[in-house]
Scaffold this active site. Sequence first.
Site, PDB file in Angstrom:
ATOM      1  N   GLU A 183       0.802  -1.243   0.000  1.00  0.00           N
ATOM      2  CA  GLU A 183       0.000   0.000   0.000  1.00  0.00           C
ATOM      3  C   GLU A 183       0.825   1.279   0.000  1.00  0.00           C
ATOM      4  O   GLU A 183       0.589   2.173   0.802  1.00  0.00           O
ATOM      5  CB  GLU A 183      -0.952  -0.015   1.204  1.00  0.00           C
ATOM      6  CG  GLU A 183      -1.878  -1.219   1.205  1.00  0.00           C
ATOM      7  CD  GLU A 183      -2.855  -1.220   2.388  1.00  0.00           C
ATOM      8  OE1 GLU A 183      -2.693  -0.414   3.306  1.00  0.00           O
ATOM      9  OE2 GLU A 183      -3.775  -2.053   2.368  1.00  0.00           O
ATOM     10  N   ASN A 195       2.167  -5.200  -3.199  1.00  0.00           N
ATOM     11  CA  ASN A 195       0.756  -5.490  -2.925  1.00  0.00           C
ATOM     12  C   ASN A 195      -0.002  -4.195  -2.646  1.00  0.00           C
ATOM     13  O   ASN A 195       0.495  -3.334  -1.913  1.00  0.00           O
ATOM     14  CB  ASN A 195       0.710  -6.406  -1.686  1.00  0.00           C
ATOM     15  CG  ASN A 195      -0.648  -7.029  -1.425  1.00  0.00           C
ATOM     16  OD1 ASN A 195      -1.231  -7.633  -2.325  1.00  0.00           O
ATOM     17  ND2 ASN A 195      -1.154  -6.890  -0.210  1.00  0.00           N
ATOM     18  N   HIS A 225     -10.123  -5.873  -2.617  1.00  0.00           N
ATOM     19  CA  HIS A 225     -11.217  -5.731  -1.645  1.00  0.00           C
ATOM     20  C   HIS A 225     -12.346  -4.989  -2.349  1.00  0.00           C
ATOM     21  O   HIS A 225     -12.321  -3.771  -2.466  1.00  0.00           O
ATOM     22  CB  HIS A 225     -10.756  -4.923  -0.426  1.00  0.00           C
ATOM     23  CG  HIS A 225      -9.805  -5.652   0.453  1.00  0.00           C
ATOM     24  ND1 HIS A 225     -10.164  -6.766   1.177  1.00  0.00           N
ATOM     25  CD2 HIS A 225      -8.508  -5.429   0.741  1.00  0.00           C
ATOM     26  CE1 HIS A 225      -9.118  -7.195   1.870  1.00  0.00           C
ATOM     27  NE2 HIS A 225      -8.100  -6.409   1.611  1.00  0.00           N
ATOM     28  N   GLU A 246      -6.336 -10.560  -1.548  1.00  0.00           N
ATOM     29  CA  GLU A 246      -7.192 -10.343  -0.369  1.00  0.00           C
ATOM     30  C   GLU A 246      -8.651 -10.223  -0.784  1.00  0.00           C
ATOM     31  O   GLU A 246      -9.399  -9.381  -0.278  1.00  0.00           O
ATOM     32  CB  GLU A 246      -6.731  -9.081   0.389  1.00  0.00           C
ATOM     33  CG  GLU A 246      -5.256  -9.115   0.765  1.00  0.00           C
ATOM     34  CD  GLU A 246      -4.787  -7.931   1.604  1.00  0.00           C
ATOM     35  OE1 GLU A 246      -5.626  -7.162   2.115  1.00  0.00           O
ATOM     36  OE2 GLU A 246      -3.558  -7.779   1.745  1.00  0.00           O
ATOM     37  N   ASP A 277     -12.396 -10.059  -1.317  1.00  0.00           N
ATOM     38  CA  ASP A 277     -13.710 -10.134  -0.684  1.00  0.00           C
ATOM     39  C   ASP A 277     -14.634  -9.168  -1.420  1.00  0.00           C
ATOM     40  O   ASP A 277     -14.163  -8.181  -1.991  1.00  0.00           O
ATOM     41  CB  ASP A 277     -13.689  -9.885   0.836  1.00  0.00           C
ATOM     42  CG  ASP A 277     -12.953  -8.611   1.251  1.00  0.00           C
ATOM     43  OD1 ASP A 277     -12.632  -7.773   0.381  1.00  0.00           O
ATOM     44  OD2 ASP A 277     -12.702  -8.450   2.461  1.00  0.00           O
TER      45      ASP A 277
HETATM   46  C1  XIL Z   1      -6.688  -6.234   8.040  1.00  0.00           C
HETATM   47  C2  XIL Z   1      -7.055  -7.398   8.922  1.00  0.00           C
HETATM   48  O1  XIL Z   1      -7.962  -8.220   8.240  1.00  0.00           O
HETATM   49  C3  XIL Z   1      -7.674  -6.910  10.206  1.00  0.00           C
HETATM   50  O2  XIL Z   1      -7.850  -7.992  11.110  1.00  0.00           O
HETATM   51  C4  XIL Z   1      -6.784  -5.857  10.849  1.00  0.00           C
HETATM   52  O3  XIL Z   1      -7.449  -5.302  11.972  1.00  0.00           O
HETATM   53  C5  XIL Z   1      -6.443  -4.750   9.871  1.00  0.00           C
HETATM   54  O4  XIL Z   1      -5.853  -5.313   8.716  1.00  0.00           O
HETATM   55  N1  XIL Z   1      -5.075  -4.559   3.503  1.00  0.00           N
HETATM   56  C6  XIL Z   1      -4.128  -5.431   3.987  1.00  0.00           C
HETATM   57  C7  XIL Z   1      -4.481  -6.319   5.112  1.00  0.00           C
HETATM   58  O5  XIL Z   1      -3.048  -5.550   3.409  1.00  0.00           O
HETATM   59  O6  XIL Z   1      -3.368  -6.584   5.929  1.00  0.00           O
HETATM   60  C8  XIL Z   1      -5.605  -5.763   5.945  1.00  0.00           C
HETATM   61  O7  XIL Z   1      -5.964  -6.726   6.931  1.00  0.00           O
HETATM   62  C9  XIL Z   1      -6.761  -5.391   5.070  1.00  0.00           C
HETATM   63  C10 XIL Z   1      -6.376  -4.345   4.070  1.00  0.00           C
END
Ligand code: XIL
Length: 469
Positions: free
Chosen positions: A166, A208, A245, A274, A276
Amino acid sequence: MTQQLRRKRTRIAATWSVVAAGLAAAAAMTMVMAGTATAATTLGASAAQTGRFFGTAVPANKLSDSAYVTILNREFNQVTPENEMKIDATEPNQNQFSYGNADRIVQHARSQGMSVRGHTLAWHSQQPPWMQSLSGTALRNAMNNHITQVATHFRGQVFAWDVVNEAFADGGSGARRDSNLQRTGNDWIEVAFRTADAADPNALLCYNDYNIDNWTDAKTQAVYRMVQDFKQRGVPIDCVGLQSHFTGGSNYPSNYRTTLSSFAALGVDVHITELDIRNAPADAYRNTVRDCMAVARCKGITVWGVRDSDSWRSGEAPLLFNGSGQKKPAYDAVLAELNNGVPPTTPPTTAPTSRPPTTPPTTPPTTPPTQGPGGCTATVSLNSWQGGFVATVRVTAGSSGTNGWSVSMTLPSGAAVTNAWSANRSGNSGPVTFTNVSYNGRIAAGQTTEFGFQGTGVGTGMTPTCSAS
Ligand code: XIL
């Protein structure tokens, strides 16, 4: 880094997926016949049929939840520790490292034949207080020490690292995100990659990020240019992770496949890291998986949790299993798409097989077209770095279309092909010939298809000739 190490890295990654494929298939014992194809009935086993992984984020505390572990072990062949490898977890006090929870997840994964993604070595978020208060040289040194220690601890146990997470700003600026790490100097990202490479030369090293799914977004373009620049200058980067996401107001974009194939054309693997999707619509999940299956270098998908109740955004019910552990419609859609990548007769043991990308090529050809004798032309465009290159070859059918095609070219002296995708190959240095695979031989008149190959040495000056059948 040397080509030898890079080849080793590729081998290790491949070995992992073959091991995972075997174990997942053996554990599931769920191969069924569907038409002439052998279709698996779990996500991991299905993905493994095309050399891909299908994984999930796993928090350490869920490993004692037997209903959770039952689904985890049955369905997935890859895990990403959800929080346990982040900086605040692994280095809570400066130079005091803490690996207990991460080690537990790694042990569980390995005992099940699942591969592990390391997440994440350098990030502006989830920094321990001591790091948040550092700046300048002290922070740069602390970042490098952290990367070295953590990557060394897990060396040989993770197949890929999210080295940097990020680092780009949202919105239309295309700029880097402001952070204490960014303020140590614009080179912090490449320094992080070089440091990770020195500590764990065999792992895939990934950048990422989220909101890099829509090809036309300024953030996507900015990350693309960074990866292109890294490849050109020989900064060791192997993969791009799209968090994807599609929650919290961000949607699946219709040009997602273009994004995946454009990154892949730079000569990196692409991972969906990741995933969802708000309310888990089957269509959006189906499209996402279909896009990955269409891009040979889209090597796998990780969803960000098992059941809706495990999600960091549980209010959006964005996952494949409901809180009772039952499969949702999105699950069936994903499984069907993973199985669509299975070839109709024998499943492949190594190279992924997938439908051809239907998106337009993203890099303009640099070599003028050469008319083949039987009605097709081929052009090649190169992405080169010190010691290697990726060639993307575009085949265009002539006025009558093709049933099959063959593209020949002579590699410059000292250059050699290390792997190719979306084509069969004969020869690996000097004269080489590529022929269509089953799915991309038929090209309508005036239409195109693409294949690619990676090579060592210098690839400039290749002149392809195309013949059609
Ligand atoms: C999130 C986790 O799912 C949570 O449990 C935590 O509180 C915060 O982080 N991007 C990422 C992940 O790279 O590491 C994040 O995970 C979600 C967004």
